[in-house]
Design a protein around this motif. Sequence first.
Motif, short mmCIF file in Angstrom:
data_model
loop_
_atom_site.label_atom_id
_atom_site.label_comp_id
_atom_site.label_asym_id
_atom_site.label_seq_id
_atom_site.Cartn_x
_atom_site.Cartn_y
_atom_site.Cartn_z
N MET A 208 32.25 -70.46 -4.63
CA MET A 208 32.69 -71.85 -4.49
C MET A 208 33.90 -72.12 -5.37
O MET A 208 33.95 -71.67 -6.53
CB MET A 208 31.56 -72.81 -4.85
N TRP A 209 34.85 -72.84 -4.81
CA TRP A 209 36.04 -73.26 -5.54
C TRP A 209 35.86 -74.73 -5.93
O TRP A 209 35.71 -75.60 -5.06
CB TRP A 209 37.29 -73.09 -4.68
N VAL A 210 35.92 -74.99 -7.23
CA VAL A 210 35.68 -76.33 -7.75
C VAL A 210 36.99 -76.84 -8.35
O VAL A 210 37.50 -76.27 -9.32
CB VAL A 210 34.55 -76.32 -8.80
N TYR A 211 37.51 -77.92 -7.79
CA TYR A 211 38.81 -78.46 -8.20
C TYR A 211 38.62 -79.69 -9.09
O TYR A 211 37.79 -80.55 -8.81
CB TYR A 211 39.63 -78.84 -6.97
N PHE A 212 39.41 -79.76 -10.16
CA PHE A 212 39.38 -80.91 -11.07
C PHE A 212 40.75 -81.08 -11.70
O PHE A 212 41.55 -80.13 -11.77
CB PHE A 212 38.29 -80.74 -12.16
N ASN A 213 41.04 -82.30 -12.15
CA ASN A 213 42.36 -82.64 -12.70
C ASN A 213 42.31 -82.66 -14.23
O ASN A 213 41.40 -83.26 -14.82
CB ASN A 213 42.83 -83.99 -12.19
N VAL A 214 43.28 -82.03 -14.85
CA VAL A 214 43.34 -81.90 -16.30
C VAL A 214 44.59 -82.61 -16.81
O VAL A 214 45.69 -82.40 -16.28
CB VAL A 214 43.38 -80.41 -16.72
N ARG A 275 41.34 -75.02 -10.87
CA ARG A 275 40.26 -74.55 -9.99
C ARG A 275 39.35 -73.63 -10.78
O ARG A 275 39.80 -72.66 -11.40
CB ARG A 275 40.83 -73.79 -8.79
N ALA A 276 38.07 -73.96 -10.77
CA ALA A 276 37.06 -73.10 -11.39
C ALA A 276 36.25 -72.41 -10.29
O ALA A 276 35.92 -73.04 -9.28
CB ALA A 276 36.13 -73.92 -12.29
N ASP A 277 35.96 -71.14 -10.47
CA ASP A 277 35.23 -70.36 -9.48
C ASP A 277 33.79 -70.15 -9.93
O ASP A 277 33.55 -69.74 -11.07
CB ASP A 277 35.90 -69.00 -9.26
N PHE A 278 32.84 -70.43 -9.03
CA PHE A 278 31.42 -70.28 -9.32
C PHE A 278 30.77 -69.40 -8.26
O PHE A 278 30.90 -69.66 -7.05
CB PHE A 278 30.70 -71.63 -9.34
N SER A 279 30.06 -68.37 -8.70
CA SER A 279 29.26 -67.57 -7.78
C SER A 279 28.08 -68.41 -7.31
O SER A 279 27.48 -69.16 -8.08
CB SER A 279 28.78 -66.30 -8.48
N ASN A 280 27.72 -68.27 -6.01
CA ASN A 280 26.68 -69.12 -5.41
C ASN A 280 25.68 -68.27 -4.63
O ASN A 280 25.51 -68.45 -3.42
CB ASN A 280 27.37 -70.16 -4.50
N PRO A 281 25.00 -67.34 -5.31
CA PRO A 281 24.12 -66.41 -4.58
C PRO A 281 22.93 -67.08 -3.90
O PRO A 281 22.45 -66.60 -2.87
CB PRO A 281 23.67 -65.43 -5.66
N GLU A 282 22.42 -68.18 -4.47
CA GLU A 282 21.26 -68.85 -3.87
C GLU A 282 21.67 -69.83 -2.78
O GLU A 282 20.80 -70.40 -2.10
CB GLU A 282 20.45 -69.60 -4.94
N GLY A 283 22.96 -70.08 -2.62
CA GLY A 283 23.42 -71.00 -1.59
C GLY A 283 23.16 -72.46 -1.90
O GLY A 283 23.14 -73.30 -0.99
N LEU A 284 22.99 -72.80 -3.17
CA LEU A 284 22.71 -74.18 -3.55
C LEU A 284 23.91 -75.09 -3.30
O LEU A 284 23.76 -76.23 -2.86
CB LEU A 284 22.29 -74.23 -5.02
N LEU A 285 25.10 -74.58 -3.58
CA LEU A 285 26.30 -75.40 -3.43
C LEU A 285 26.80 -75.34 -1.98
O LEU A 285 26.75 -74.29 -1.33
CB LEU A 285 27.40 -74.90 -4.37
#
Length: 388
Positions: A208-214, A275-285
């Motif tokens: 998952m690609w998570v976007y946020f403003n800094v 952009r922060a990258d998160f592994s999503n093996p359980e498919g929660l996101l």
Amino acid sequence: MKISAIPFIFLALMLPSLSGCMSEAASHEQSHEDSHSESDSEEGAEHHAHKIVVTSPVKQDVINTQPYVCQIHSCKHIEVRALKGGYLQEICVKEGQAVKKGDLMFQILPTLYQAELDSEIAEAQRLQIALNNAITLNQKGIVSPQEIALKKAELAKAQAKVQLAQAELNFTSVQAPFDGIVDRQHNQLGSLIEEGDVLTTFSDNSLMWVYFNVPEARYLEYKAELKADGADDDGNDKRLQIELRLADGQIFPHKGKIGAIEADFNNVTGNIPFRADFSNPEGLLRNGQTGTILIRRHMKDVFVIPQRATFEILDKRYVYVVDDDHVVHQRDITTQSEQDDIFIIEDGLHENDKIIFEGIRQVRDGEKIEYEFLAPEDILGNQKHHAE
């Protein structure tokens, strides 16, 4: 009728005596009220007088947390469209189903495209036979080499048409381009599909690609820390912990890392997208979710004070510092950030300074006071309230 004068004489004699008694009683009552009022005043003063408590800044390691509202996206999120028009003959997947790369998802009626392919194959076979005959005649000297070259060119053109017809036929079978999850279906079985119509959307949620403003200041801090030998092999700051807080307040179980920083600042907001990258093996996101990115940064040997020891005037923050003669001095400070009930101090205080923690509203600049000193470790261990 005659009225006796004796009662009038008696009343005249008694009036001075009664007046004196009333005056004495009133005086006694007033004295009692004054005494009671004095007692209440002393009791109230004693009730409102608070003990002034003083502490000091303390240097310690702190985990500073910076929250950012974020949008969650799949690393691959596409619209599945029909490449050829026709009737939707078969739907092989269900909404929300996980499919593998190459699995058949939709089948558009292929009759016309199959017939066109068969026709092109037959034409290529005819030209192949003609070329074979021309080669035989050429060996006998009846057909020229130029005629052979022409036959070969005609066969190559026919074979290209076969490949084109085969591709068009394949377009009627819509297959999964990668492993993913099927979204809502936009058409039902038997629908007439036009070329380019959206059949569904398809997402790969493994990453998952998570976007946020800094803000610009935080961006510069981040880049400065990367240059200070704080980066790992992937270019991420080893002192940063990146977490994702979901909409229900729970922390996503897998840690993230900075995957990308966009090229341009937003001149209106002064922010730059990360952009922060998160592994999503359980498919929660899932694509389109929202949450809060928490960037936890380890800060070593920084000065911290309780928020309750500070106060604000306009846009500046101040503390009361007590000198060796017990005289109070107002001093402005610069805070680097806040964490829970403490401020991390950037400038304005030193380790040996004494600051007022309790009783800020009871003192004035330049006033001499008596106070009780409490160790900062004891105070910081029991903080629950923010600045007054």
